[in-house]
Structures are given as C-alpha cells and as structure tokens.
Design an enzyme around this catalytic site. Sequence first.
Site, PDB file in Angstrom:
ATOM      1  N   GLY A   1     -37.715  12.531  -6.432  1.00  0.00           N
ATOM      2  CA  GLY A   1     -37.718  11.851  -7.725  1.00  0.00           C
ATOM      3  C   GLY A   1     -36.473  10.999  -7.934  1.00  0.00           C
TER       4      GLY A   1
ATOM      5  N   GLU B   1     -37.382  16.263 -16.292  1.00  0.00           N
ATOM      6  CA  GLU B   1     -37.220  17.464 -15.469  1.00  0.00           C
ATOM      7  C   GLU B   1     -37.359  18.714 -16.339  1.00  0.00           C
ATOM      8  OE1 GLU B   1     -36.698  18.361 -12.122  1.00  0.00           O
ATOM      9  OE2 GLU B   1     -36.907  20.306 -13.094  1.00  0.00           O
TER      10      GLU B   1
ATOM     11  N   HIS C   1      -8.470   7.287  12.151  1.00  0.00           N
ATOM     12  CA  HIS C   1      -8.009   6.580  10.956  1.00  0.00           C
ATOM     13  C   HIS C   1      -8.173   5.085  11.154  1.00  0.00           C
ATOM     14  CE1 HIS C   1      -5.599   5.537   7.447  1.00  0.00           C
ATOM     15  NE2 HIS C   1      -4.975   4.647   8.224  1.00  0.00           N
TER      16      HIS C   1
END
Length: 479
Positions: free
Chosen positions: A193, A211, A451
Amino acid sequence: MADKFDVIVIGAGPGGYVAAIRAAQLGLKTACVEKWVNKEGKTVHGGTCLNVGCIPSKALLETSHKFVEARDHFAEIGIEVGDVSTNVAKMLEFKQQVINKNVGGISMLFKANGVTALEGAGKLLAGKKVEVTGHDGSVETYEASQVVIASGSVPVNIPPAPLTGDIIVDSSGALEFTEAPKRLGVIGAGVIGLELGSVWSRLGSEVTVIEALEEFLPSVDAQIAKEAQKLLAKQGLEIKLGAKVTGSEINGNEVEVRYADKDGEKTQAFDKLIVCVGRKPYTEKLLAGDAGVELDQRGFIKVDEQCRTSVEGVFAIGDVVRGPMLAHKASEEGVMVADIIAGHKAQMNYEAIPSVIYTSPEVAWVGKTEQQLKAEGVDYKVGTFPFSANGRALANNASEGMAKVIADAKTDRVLGVHILSQHAGELVAQGVIALEFGSSAEDLALTCFAHPTTSEAIHEAALAVDGHAIHMANRKKRK
C-alpha cells in the site's frame, strides 16, 4: 503416463524457478509447471514477483522517483530543467519492457540448465504424480521421485470493498492505471500500500491511505517507523490509522468509501481505490483429495523447518507456507529444498531474512526490533547514526533517515540492523551478513568501510553501540 522426472516443481515464481534450476544444476532430471499466461496468451515464468509484483512496481517507483527528483530537487543541486512532465503511457511501456526482459531471462535459464518447462495448471495427485492441464484443455500426468510445490499467493479481497476491475482494484490493477487519478484511496498501510501510494502520489494523485491498525508499520522498529511516517506525510501521503473500512459504493466514476475511526463513521470519495490488505496462499485446484498434503487453519501448507510436507517426498516453499511472503525467502527455500533432494545437508537461516519497503527513503531491516527484544526480556544496547552526518548522503542530496544497530548487552552479538535511507535495501545486506555469521557490533566497528559511502553510516552506528561513533557527538551513558 507421460515422462518421469526426478523432480517436478509446481509454480515458476521466485521460489519455484530457482528450485528447478538448482535441482537441474545438481544433476536431477527436472520439470517446472507454470500456468501463468500474459496478455498474448503465452506462458510466462516468474510468477507474481516478475509479472505483477516486485519488478513492475519497482520500475514505476524508480521512474516516478526520477520525475520527482527532476521536478523538485534538481534545482537544489544546480541543474535547471524547466517544466518537467510525465508520460504515464511511456512509463507503463518501460515497465513492460523490464518485465519482458526478466521473464525471458528465466526461460533462457531453463533451457541453459536443462529444465523442462511444462505449460498449464499443475495438480498434485496421490503417489507423487502431477497432473498438468494445458491451456488447450489437454491433460497429461507425470511421475516424479520428488515434488516441490511453489504455487505462491494471491491478494486478499475484503467484502466492504469488492473489486470492480476499474475503479476498485487490487495491487495488480494499480500497476495499470493509464493516468494518475486525482483522488486515490489505498486500503492498507502495509508494504504494498505504501509503495503504490508513493508511486501515484509522486505522479500527482492526492493519496489517502486507510489503515485499520492503530500503529504504523508495527513490524518495523518503532523508532524507524515513526521517522518514516513523518517523511511520508511530508511527501503528501495522508495516512489514517485506526480507520476500519465498513463499506463502499460506486457512484458513476467515483467510489465512496465508508470507514469508522475513533471519532465515528466517515465517508470519503475517490476516483480510484486500491485494496492492499495482504495476501493469502494459493492452493485452488492444487491438491487432489487423496494427495495427502495437509493445510493449516489459514490455508497454508504445513511444512517442517526444511519445507517437508506431511507426504514423504513432497516439499512446499514460498508464499504457500509459513513465514514472510517475500520473494528472496522463497528463493532460498527453493535452493535448500533442491540441495536436500540431491542428498546434501542444507538449512535456511530464518533469523536472517531482510525486509524492505521501497518508499523514498527506503525502509530496510533484518533481525529483531527494540520492541521485540523488550517483549522477550532481552538486555540489549543500541547505536544509531543519522545520514545527515554522512558525507556521501549529503553529496547525494539524500540525508534523511538513520542507521541503527542493536546488539546483545552481554555478548555484543548483533541482534538487528534497521535502516531508513536512500538505497536502504542495498545497505541492509551488510546487516544480513552480520547476522548470518554471528558477528558482534565490535566486528562491524573494526571493519574498514570505503569512504565516501552511505555504508559508513552502518559502521558509525556499530561504533555508536558502545558510544564510540567518530562523526557525531555520542550520548553519554546514564550512570
């Protein structure tokens, strides 16, 4: 009686086709039965995942996300593009191209590995025989030494909102809208949903998610869920919790939905309504009366930890058995079962299955949540790190969210990894590996991460478990 095989797999979704390929790779004469046909009436492999689920929804999530990026965020990083518009027909065409490439790839893999593709509906008979009813109505019966059932699942329909095929649709229908509806209702704030609501919200729909549960994403770590809810609301999704749909009525080109919340009965009109309240195992016409395979009260096929059913030599995997309805869980069960059939020792680790919600940012997790550990009485420690302090996330203009590592307070073993961020679904694999190998938070903290990467947020969260994060101020422990 037609041909005899070492293994016959019923269903060519992500569990079934993987099981079939693995079995064939291990030297077993294997066939895979599939009944799914496309709009042209041609048999296609891949099941719900590739045809109307994971893959097509991700194609639309990605294209709609790129649209929002271009419209709302390119100017922030110095790219001027003028007016940006969408072409939904073209997006649907792209989605279909992605589907075609994926399903075509499976057919090629079947040929490359020597899997016999049987076209039609498979039905398990007594004595490990499989009846295949072809698309033309012809019936053949095959014998197998072992059978793997991978029939998958189908969407659950609810009486208050019966599907109409145009205005009220399920998750499959929501992938076929030819334009963004002005007012879109979504029943169910679960994974499907929220993803479908996000797609059409980005493309211009006013989206309301209804909901029944009071809590937002109860299976997600509460800290992550709270932040995700905040971000989705900021993007325009109106999420009504504790709202139970009681009825619906089609009025011309719109549907009026009735629902009840703490303030009483209410109604709201939508141009389209998507019903996404869950899925149920698919066993229709799958088992003959004397096949001997037992189902539980909810319709799932009963299996043990290694997916053996109540009939010797018959296994069942994926959505049709207990556990999360996830494609990757089904695939790994397929590998495990094929290995066992070939005489190898195999056991899937059900404690290390990742989950992902492909909203923006994505929500991904593996292992236990804080609320689960509290309920179990486990003493734990937590490290979190915000992506707003991660150099690569800032450079990506995607600094929302956080990484969170939960470890056992005594042993330091990693119990859960939870991420809310851009590409969280990719990052969570590091947590899966940590759980699979029984790593400690210190193991992650002592690992060298590249990094600049967003992965460094997981490294920092692991360091933060003991208050040693480098790139943020650590909270002082209470004495």
